[in-house]
Design an enzyme around this catalytic site. Structure first.
Site, PDB file in Angstrom:
ATOM      1  N   HIS A   1       0.881  -1.169   0.000  1.00 24.73           N
ATOM      2  CA  HIS A   1       0.000   0.000   0.000  1.00 24.73           C
ATOM      3  C   HIS A   1       0.923   1.224   0.000  1.00 24.73           C
ATOM      4  O   HIS A   1       2.016   1.183   0.571  1.00 24.73           O
ATOM      5  CB  HIS A   1      -0.842  -0.036   1.275  1.00 24.73           C
TER       6      HIS A   1
ATOM      7  N   ASP B   1       3.442  -3.724   8.016  1.00 21.69           N
ATOM      8  CA  ASP B   1       2.139  -3.097   7.819  1.00 21.69           C
ATOM      9  C   ASP B   1       1.079  -4.179   8.070  1.00 21.69           C
ATOM     10  O   ASP B   1       0.891  -5.089   7.254  1.00 21.69           O
ATOM     11  CB  ASP B   1       2.062  -2.572   6.377  1.00 21.69           C
TER      12      ASP B   1
ATOM     13  N   GLN C   1      -4.061  -5.067   6.971  1.00 17.49           N
ATOM     14  CA  GLN C   1      -4.978  -6.087   6.433  1.00 17.49           C
ATOM     15  C   GLN C   1      -4.821  -7.434   7.125  1.00 17.49           C
ATOM     16  O   GLN C   1      -5.514  -8.388   6.769  1.00 17.49           O
ATOM     17  CB  GLN C   1      -4.739  -6.273   4.918  1.00 17.49           C
TER      18      GLN C   1
ATOM     19  N   LYS D   1     -10.618  -0.819  10.421  1.00 14.78           N
ATOM     20  CA  LYS D   1     -10.739  -2.028   9.610  1.00 14.78           C
ATOM     21  C   LYS D   1     -11.059  -3.238  10.475  1.00 14.78           C
ATOM     22  O   LYS D   1     -11.150  -4.358   9.977  1.00 14.78           O
ATOM     23  CB  LYS D   1      -9.436  -2.282   8.840  1.00 14.78           C
TER      24      LYS D   1
ATOM     25  N   CYS E   1      -4.941   2.417  -3.690  1.00 20.76           N
ATOM     26  CA  CYS E   1      -3.758   3.062  -3.091  1.00 20.76           C
ATOM     27  C   CYS E   1      -2.535   2.150  -3.177  1.00 20.76           C
ATOM     28  O   CYS E   1      -1.710   2.099  -2.258  1.00 20.76           O
ATOM     29  CB  CYS E   1      -4.007   3.463  -1.638  1.00 20.76           C
TER      30      CYS E   1
HETATM   31  N1  C6P Z   1      -6.296   0.338   2.691  1.00 18.07           N
HETATM   32  C1  C6P Z   1      -8.048  -0.200   1.119  1.00 18.07           C
HETATM   33  O1  C6P Z   1      -9.157  -0.023   0.603  1.00 18.07           O
HETATM   34  P1  C6P Z   1      -5.420   3.807   6.834  1.00 18.07           P
HETATM   35  O2  C6P Z   1      -6.122   4.418   5.651  1.00 18.07           O
HETATM   36  O3  C6P Z   1      -4.342   4.697   7.353  1.00 18.07           O
HETATM   37  O4  C6P Z   1      -6.355   3.309   7.850  1.00 18.07           O
HETATM   38  O5  C6P Z   1      -4.711   2.477   6.285  1.00 18.07           O
HETATM   39  C2  C6P Z   1      -3.747   2.558   5.293  1.00 18.07           C
HETATM   40  C3  C6P Z   1      -3.411   1.191   4.790  1.00 18.07           C
HETATM   41  C4  C6P Z   1      -2.137   0.702   5.004  1.00 18.07           C
HETATM   42  N2  C6P Z   1      -1.805  -0.535   4.604  1.00 18.07           N
HETATM   43  C5  C6P Z   1      -2.665  -1.341   3.973  1.00 18.07           C
HETATM   44  C6  C6P Z   1      -2.226  -2.706   3.578  1.00 18.07           C
HETATM   45  C7  C6P Z   1      -3.967  -0.900   3.716  1.00 18.07           C
HETATM   46  O6  C6P Z   1      -4.807  -1.721   3.096  1.00 18.07           O
HETATM   47  C8  C6P Z   1      -4.341   0.400   4.116  1.00 18.07           C
HETATM   48  C9  C6P Z   1      -5.716   0.929   3.795  1.00 18.07           C
HETATM   49  C10 C6P Z   1      -7.654   0.666   2.289  1.00 18.07           C
HETATM   50  O7  C6P Z   1      -7.286  -1.075   0.744  1.00 18.07           O
HETATM   51  C11 C6P Z   1      -7.864   2.120   2.021  1.00 18.07           C
HETATM   52  S1  C6P Z   1      -6.774   2.732   0.789  1.00 18.07           S
END
Ligand code: C6P
Length: 398
Positions: free
Chosen positions: A114, A191, A194, A217, A354
């Site tokens: 991401h 990270d 997910q 999430k 993203c």
């Molecule tokens: N992915 C998706 O639809 P935030 O937005 O800060 O809570 O998380 C960022 C983020 C970081 N790493 C991974 C692997 C992610 O999947 C995400 C967020 C969402 O896939 C929104 S772009």
């Protein structure tokens, strides 16, 4: 299948909803919404500051949440920093650890990441003259230890990698990566955005140095995230934001900071969000992460079996590793297809999620992603597959 939808008020207000975008953000159960309500109706004040009972109560609930988060990932409470989300946590690590990066150092990442996982390190590399190195992926987009070893060198200082990709859903071999990275003296920033909502993540067992994830999430409120860091690392790292509550002694030309984690929590924090994150964790822990995983895989298998008989679909992760299905309808732009899903009350995500490098790796400009969580059921999948067929037939009829 057990009916978990009854715990989520959104379903009472949207009877026909097939919510299949939980990788973007999960739905929120009533207990989490109630806790936020409770805070504003009954407490409503700041933490760590007021010398009165209400403020003590707010602080107690805030710190209780830290203990619950720590236990959930097998960390110590002083290793838990509350942030605004996974992106903020990942940025905090890079912006702080940057002080220990020198010209010629190498930072390993993957094309699966991401943007929030690798862009902070790309910024560090640009500023410090370090080099961002990518683990070559297999043909189907996986990270292997064999390929990791090809890029690991004595110059490697950091490995920045997702545990589960938000596009392909593969689970990366983090434990082995940490072991090998530590042998050359590198640290590993994982990270977990997910992974943490869907599987048991034990930071001690993985031996990762940092783990970042978001509350929203995993049934928690939006606006709150977690950074786990090994305490000795957090202690030696400088804060990246300065001001209220993180300071120890402040003079005109000198300042000292509190110990970790507090030196990283500047200003009034996300109080209700942090407090209600405890309820989200209790909620998913009561359901059980093993049950959550099993349910998601059952739904994915059911969906893949149904999609097999649908012509004109290209699936990019045709396996049972995760709760995501990423695909395209041949000849149909994902955003056009999304309009049919929306008409049918089926929420999916269309775009590059993203994660432009992995979308390019798939030789696409965007894809459609359907992502399950434990509150989904077979009827959601049926509506989803029906919409896939409708989108294909409608757009290919022109
Ligand atoms: N992915 C998706 O639809 P935030 O937005 O800060 O809570 O998380 C960022 C983020 C970081 N790493 C991974 C692997 C992610 O999947 C995400 C967020 C969402 O896939 C929104 S772009």
């Amino acid at each position: 299948m057990e009916d978990y939808k009854k715990y989520f008020p959104i379903y009472a207000n949207h009877k026909d909803l097939a919510y299949l975008d939980s990788a973007a953000s999960s739905l929120k159960p009533k207990c989490v919404i109630d806790k936020i309500d409770y805070y504003y109706n009954n407490i409503c004040v700041n933490v760590n500051r007021g010398v009165y009972s209400l403020s003590y109560e707010a602080t107690d609930l805030y710190e209780e949440s830290r203990r619950v988060v720590a236990k959930f990932i097998n960390a110590k409470e002083e290793e838990i920093v509350f942030t605004r989300g996974a992106s903020a946590s990942l940025n905090l690590v890079a912006n702080s650890y940057m002080d220990f990066i020198n010209p010629g150092d190498e930072i390993i990442t993957t094309l699966q990441e991401h943007h929030s996982s690798f862009m902070p390190w790309l910024n560090v590399c640009n500023k410090k003259g370090a080099k961002l190195v990518y683990i070559p992926l297999t043909e189907d987009g996986k990270v292997t230890i064999e390929n990791f070893k090809k890029v690991l060198t004595k110059n490697t200082k950091v490995v920045a990698i997702n545990q589960v990709s938000n596009v392909l859903g593969y689970t990366n071999p983090i434990k082995e990566i940490c072991k090998l990275a530590h042998e050359v003296g590198a640290i590993v920033s994982v990270d977990g955005a997910q992974s943490v909502p869907h599987m048991k993540v034990d930071v001690k067992d993985l031996d990762c140095d940092f783990l970042s994830f978001s509350g929203h999430k995993m049934c928690g409120p939006s606006g709150v995230g977690v950074l786990y860091g090994k305490y000795n690392l957090l202690q030696k790292m400088p804060p990246v934001e300065f001001g209220g509550d993180m300071a120890q002694d402040v003079y005109e030309h000198e300042m000292t900071f509190k110990d970790a984690p507090y030196k990283f929590e500047t200003g009034t924090p996300l109080i209700s969000e942090v407090i209600a994150l405890k309820d989200a964790i209790d909620f998913i822990s009561n359901i059980g992460l093993d049950n959550i995983k099993a349910r998601e895989l059952e739904l994915k298998k059911y969906a893949l079996d149904k999609l097999k008989s649908v012509d004109g679909i290209e699936i990019y992760n045709n396996n049972l590793d995760s709760s995501l299905i990423t695909f395209n309808i041949k000849g149909v732009h994902p955003h056009d297809a999304a309009s049919i899903f929306d008409k049918n009350n089926v929420c999916i995500r269309a775009g590059f999620h993203c994660a432009q490098p992995i979308t390019r790796f798939l030789d696409q400009i965007s894809t459609i992603r359907c992502s399950f969580y434990f509150y989904n059921d077979f009827s959601d999948v049926d509506k989803f597959v029906k919409s896939v067929i409708e989108a294909r037939d409608f757009f290919l009829s022109f």
